[in-house]
Design a protein around this motif. Structure first.
Motif, PDB file in Angstrom:
ATOM      1  N   TYR A   1       0.926  -1.181   0.055  1.00 14.77           N
ATOM      2  CA  TYR A   1       0.074   0.066   0.009  1.00 14.77           C
ATOM      3  C   TYR A   1       1.004   1.290  -0.180  1.00 14.77           C
ATOM      4  N   ASP A   2       0.349   2.423  -0.647  1.00 15.84           N
ATOM      5  CA  ASP A   2       1.056   3.555  -0.537  1.00 15.84           C
ATOM      6  C   ASP A   2       0.239   4.593   0.116  1.00 15.84           C
ATOM      7  N   THR A   3       0.800   5.291   1.087  1.00 12.21           N
ATOM      8  CA  THR A   3       0.266   6.221   1.700  1.00 12.21           C
ATOM      9  C   THR A   3       0.360   7.712   1.034  1.00 12.21           C
ATOM     10  N   TYR A   4       1.239   7.816  -0.176  1.00  6.66           N
ATOM     11  CA  TYR A   4       1.304   8.884  -0.743  1.00  6.66           C
ATOM     12  C   TYR A   4       0.705   8.972  -1.987  1.00  6.66           C
ATOM     13  N   ASP A   5      -0.155   9.985  -2.195  1.00  8.44           N
ATOM     14  CA  ASP A   5      -1.182   9.995  -3.376  1.00  8.44           C
ATOM     15  C   ASP A   5      -1.310  11.556  -3.684  1.00  8.44           C
TER      16      ASP A   5
ATOM     17  N   LEU B   1       2.680  18.099   4.139  1.00  4.64           N
ATOM     18  CA  LEU B   1       1.838  17.052   4.164  1.00  4.64           C
ATOM     19  C   LEU B   1       1.677  16.538   2.630  1.00  4.64           C
ATOM     20  N   ARG B   2       2.027  17.219   1.643  1.00  4.25           N
ATOM     21  CA  ARG B   2       2.047  16.717   0.185  1.00  4.25           C
ATOM     22  C   ARG B   2       3.145  16.317  -0.261  1.00  4.25           C
ATOM     23  N   LYS B   3       4.103  15.945   0.883  1.00  2.00           N
ATOM     24  CA  LYS B   3       5.347  15.173   0.273  1.00  2.00           C
ATOM     25  C   LYS B   3       5.304  13.787   0.860  1.00  2.00           C
ATOM     26  N   ARG B   4       5.931  13.022   0.044  1.00  2.00           N
ATOM     27  CA  ARG B   4       6.221  11.638   0.527  1.00  2.00           C
ATOM     28  C   ARG B   4       7.047  11.688   1.816  1.00  2.00           C
ATOM     29  N   SER B   5       6.659  10.683   2.592  1.00  2.00           N
ATOM     30  CA  SER B   5       7.418  10.590   3.989  1.00  2.00           C
ATOM     31  C   SER B   5       7.364   9.356   4.463  1.00  2.00           C
ATOM     32  N   LYS B   6       8.364   9.095   5.682  1.00  2.00           N
ATOM     33  CA  LYS B   6       8.215   7.526   5.992  1.00  2.00           C
ATOM     34  C   LYS B   6       7.296   7.399   6.952  1.00  2.00           C
ATOM     35  N   ILE B   7       6.888   6.111   7.148  1.00  2.00           N
ATOM     36  CA  ILE B   7       5.982   5.673   8.172  1.00  2.00           C
ATOM     37  C   ILE B   7       6.411   5.443   9.494  1.00  2.00           C
ATOM     38  N   ILE B   8       5.647   6.148  10.497  1.00  2.00           N
ATOM     39  CA  ILE B   8       6.415   6.045  11.567  1.00  2.00           C
ATOM     40  C   ILE B   8       5.299   5.463  12.703  1.00  2.00           C
TER      41      ILE B   8
ATOM     42  N   ARG C   1       5.081  -3.531  -6.286  1.00  5.92           N
ATOM     43  CA  ARG C   1       6.543  -3.005  -7.037  1.00  5.92           C
ATOM     44  C   ARG C   1       7.888  -3.241  -6.322  1.00  5.92           C
ATOM     45  N   SER C   2       7.712  -3.587  -5.091  1.00  6.62           N
ATOM     46  CA  SER C   2       8.753  -3.702  -4.368  1.00  6.62           C
ATOM     47  C   SER C   2       9.239  -5.235  -4.168  1.00  6.62           C
TER      48      SER C   2
ATOM     49  N   THR D   1       4.440  -3.611   7.835  1.00  3.72           N
ATOM     50  CA  THR D   1       5.463  -2.987   7.818  1.00  3.72           C
ATOM     51  C   THR D   1       5.509  -1.725   7.056  1.00  3.72           C
ATOM     52  N   GLY D   2       6.211  -0.668   7.648  1.00  2.75           N
ATOM     53  CA  GLY D   2       6.239   0.486   6.668  1.00  2.75           C
ATOM     54  C   GLY D   2       7.715   0.891   6.485  1.00  2.75           C
ATOM     55  N   ASN D   3       8.011   1.835   5.376  1.00  4.10           N
ATOM     56  CA  ASN D   3       9.357   1.995   5.300  1.00  4.10           C
ATOM     57  C   ASN D   3       9.415   3.594   4.924  1.00  4.10           C
ATOM     58  N   ARG D   4      10.820   3.951   4.760  1.00  5.00           N
ATOM     59  CA  ARG D   4      11.035   5.262   4.581  1.00  5.00           C
ATOM     60  C   ARG D   4      10.392   6.169   3.385  1.00  5.00           C
ATOM     61  N   HIS D   5       9.867   5.376   2.453  1.00  2.00           N
ATOM     62  CA  HIS D   5       9.014   5.703   1.079  1.00  2.00           C
ATOM     63  C   HIS D   5       7.688   6.107   1.282  1.00  2.00           C
ATOM     64  N   GLY D   6       7.265   5.803   2.617  1.00  4.09           N
ATOM     65  CA  GLY D   6       5.777   5.818   2.803  1.00  4.09           C
ATOM     66  C   GLY D   6       5.008   4.605   2.444  1.00  4.09           C
ATOM     67  N   LEU D   7       5.556   3.247   2.096  1.00  2.00           N
ATOM     68  CA  LEU D   7       4.865   2.307   1.719  1.00  2.00           C
ATOM     69  C   LEU D   7       4.655   1.412   2.706  1.00  2.00           C
ATOM     70  N   VAL D   8       3.616   0.605   2.540  1.00  2.00           N
ATOM     71  CA  VAL D   8       3.064  -0.428   3.671  1.00  2.00           C
ATOM     72  C   VAL D   8       3.227  -1.666   3.114  1.00  2.00           C
ATOM     73  N   HIS D   9       3.685  -2.543   3.803  1.00  3.80           N
ATOM     74  CA  HIS D   9       3.816  -4.082   3.081  1.00  3.80           C
ATOM     75  C   HIS D   9       3.204  -5.065   4.082  1.00  3.80           C
ATOM     76  N   VAL D  10       2.487  -5.933   3.373  1.00  2.71           N
ATOM     77  CA  VAL D  10       1.834  -6.821   4.198  1.00  2.71           C
ATOM     78  C   VAL D  10       2.490  -8.179   4.029  1.00  2.71           C
ATOM     79  N   TRP D  11       2.664  -8.726   5.192  1.00  2.00           N
ATOM     80  CA  TRP D  11       3.375 -10.257   5.103  1.00  2.00           C
ATOM     81  C   TRP D  11       2.475 -11.240   5.692  1.00  2.00           C
ATOM     82  N   SER D  12       2.165 -12.242   4.971  1.00  5.20           N
ATOM     83  CA  SER D  12       0.952 -13.127   5.295  1.00  5.20           C
ATOM     84  C   SER D  12       1.405 -14.403   4.753  1.00  5.20           C
ATOM     85  N   ASN D  13       0.587 -15.599   5.367  1.00  2.79           N
ATOM     86  CA  ASN D  13       0.549 -16.896   4.666  1.00  2.79           C
ATOM     87  C   ASN D  13      -0.508 -17.363   4.130  1.00  2.79           C
TER      88      ASN D  13
END
Length: 389
Positions: A17-21, A33-40, A353-354, A377-389
């Motif tokens: 998922y991408d928090t940046y739009d 608020l309009r810039k890409r930012s890391k997930i905290i 994409r990752s 998990t979230g990263n410095r690019h503002g992306l959220v990744h889902v890890w599942s089985n």
């Protein structure tokens, strides 16, 4: 332990998922608020994943449709600072500051999860309006007791341990009732002169006091029994987590985690749990509700050919220190049929994409959904990744 190993054995990267739009952010009047930012911070509740970026933008994503539901910023000048899921009434509490107020005071809002699911983040209501939460005021959420602690700088403190100004050779302490502020106990704790206080922490009836280059003191405030732990055995940590279920506490120091009891004894040293961040970012650590597992973003194995530049997600048993499972680049290739767009259930999902290696780079926030058995998990690019089985 075997159950936990099975639970995490086949976890793979499944969604992104991408928090940046740029289009969604165009209504934001504040440039940052309009810039890409890391997930905290990441919080999950009722199949919704909430991701808060350092800029103050907060987005809600549906795990059912894998689409962004809405942004939680109700006004264009709102900067969200923290999130709390209130399981008592199934609502999300946001703590925000506003440009119109010169970012000078904290405002809290409660919004039911069902309203957020409908894309109505503005259907919430304000909390603690009678409190003046201007700096140095604060608000803290006590999930264990179902309480909210506020410090109104203009009125009175709502905290359990009151540390008064240090006088010569001692520090006056008061223990207050969390219900009504009544002083339950008032006493002086003797200190070594000319030694700075590293920390004073209270966990139920136990008081932990550590001064520079001195032993750790564990004081039972009910009977004033005192236990000391040698300064060579217990060095000042950068953070604590109290395990109320087991009456233990975790300490974090120099990327390592240790478990102690209130007799001053080391209970657990972890065999394979070297944290990635040296400053112990607790947003990268999750303790399960049973307080038996710790899930953290850690340094990857040096012999893993795909680990260069990224870390791993380690799952360890808190009482034994054993590493039960590890999510790393070399064992986290996604199932193409699950994360692609061919599946009807995932027809609205954007393609990941990752790579797994890229998703494990510089993770800045981590959350484990115990009901769904999914790690976010979230990263410095503002992306959220889902890890599942």
């Amino acid at each position: 332990m075997t159950d936990a190993q099975e639970r995490f054995r086949n976890i793979r990267l499944q969604e992104e998922y991408d928090t940046y739009d740029p289009k969604g952010h165009c209504t934001m009047v504040l440039p940052f608020l309009r810039k890409r930012s890391k997930i905290i911070e990441i919080v999950a509740a009722r199949d919704i994943v909430f991701a808060l970026a350092q800029s103050g933008v907060c987005a809600a994503f549906s795990r059912e449709t894998n689409q962004r539901i809405c942004f939680l910023n109700v006004t264009p000048d709102e900067v969200i600072r923290s999130l709390f899921y209130n399981k008592n009434n199934d609502s999300l509490i946001t703590v925000s500051v506003y440009a119109s107020d010169n970012f000078s005071s904290l405002k809290c809002r409660s919004t039911r999860i069902e309203y957020i699911r409908r894309g109505q983040p503005d259907a919430g209501f304000a909390l603690f309006e009678s409190e003046s939460l201007k700096w140095p005021g604060f608000v803290e959420f006590d999930d264990v007791n179902g309480k909210v602690l506020t410090y109104s700088a203009q009125d009175s403190p709502g905290i359990m341990l009151l540390i008064l100004t240090k006088s010569s050779g001692c520090v006056p302490l008061e223990i207050l009732s969390i219900e009504d502020g009544t002083v339950l106990k008032s006493f002086n704790h003797l200190l070594h002169r000319n030694k700075k206080v590293d920390f004073i922490e209270q966990f139920n009836e136990k008081l932990l006091v550590k001064q520079e280059n001195e032993n750790l003191q564990i004081l039972d405030v009910r009977n004033f029994d005192l236990t000391e732990v040698s300064r060579t055995e217990f060095m000042t940590p950068s953070a604590f987590i109290f395990l109320y279920e087991n009456q233990l506490f975790l300490t974090f120091r120099n990327r390592t985690v240790a478990v102690w009891n209130f007799r001053g004894e080391l209970v657990t040293s972890f065999e394979d749990h070297l944290l990635w961040h040296p400053d112990c970012n607790t947003n990268n650590i999750y303790i399960t509700s049973d307080q038996d597992l710790i899930i953290s973003y850690c340094k990857a194995d040096s012999d893993d050919p795909l680990s260069e530049g990224n870390g791993s997600i380690n799952i360890s048993n808190i009482l034994t220190g054993k590493c039960l499972a590890k999510i790393k680049a070399s064992n986290s290739f996604p199932n193409e049929n699950e994360c692609g767009q061919n599946s009807k259930k995932h027809r609205h999902a954007s393609r990941i994409r990752s790579t797994a290696a890229e998703a494990l780079e510089d993770i800045t926030a981590l959350f484990y959904d115990e009901e769904r058995n999914e790690i976010y998990t979230g990263n410095r690019h503002g992306l959220v990744h889902v890890w599942s089985n």
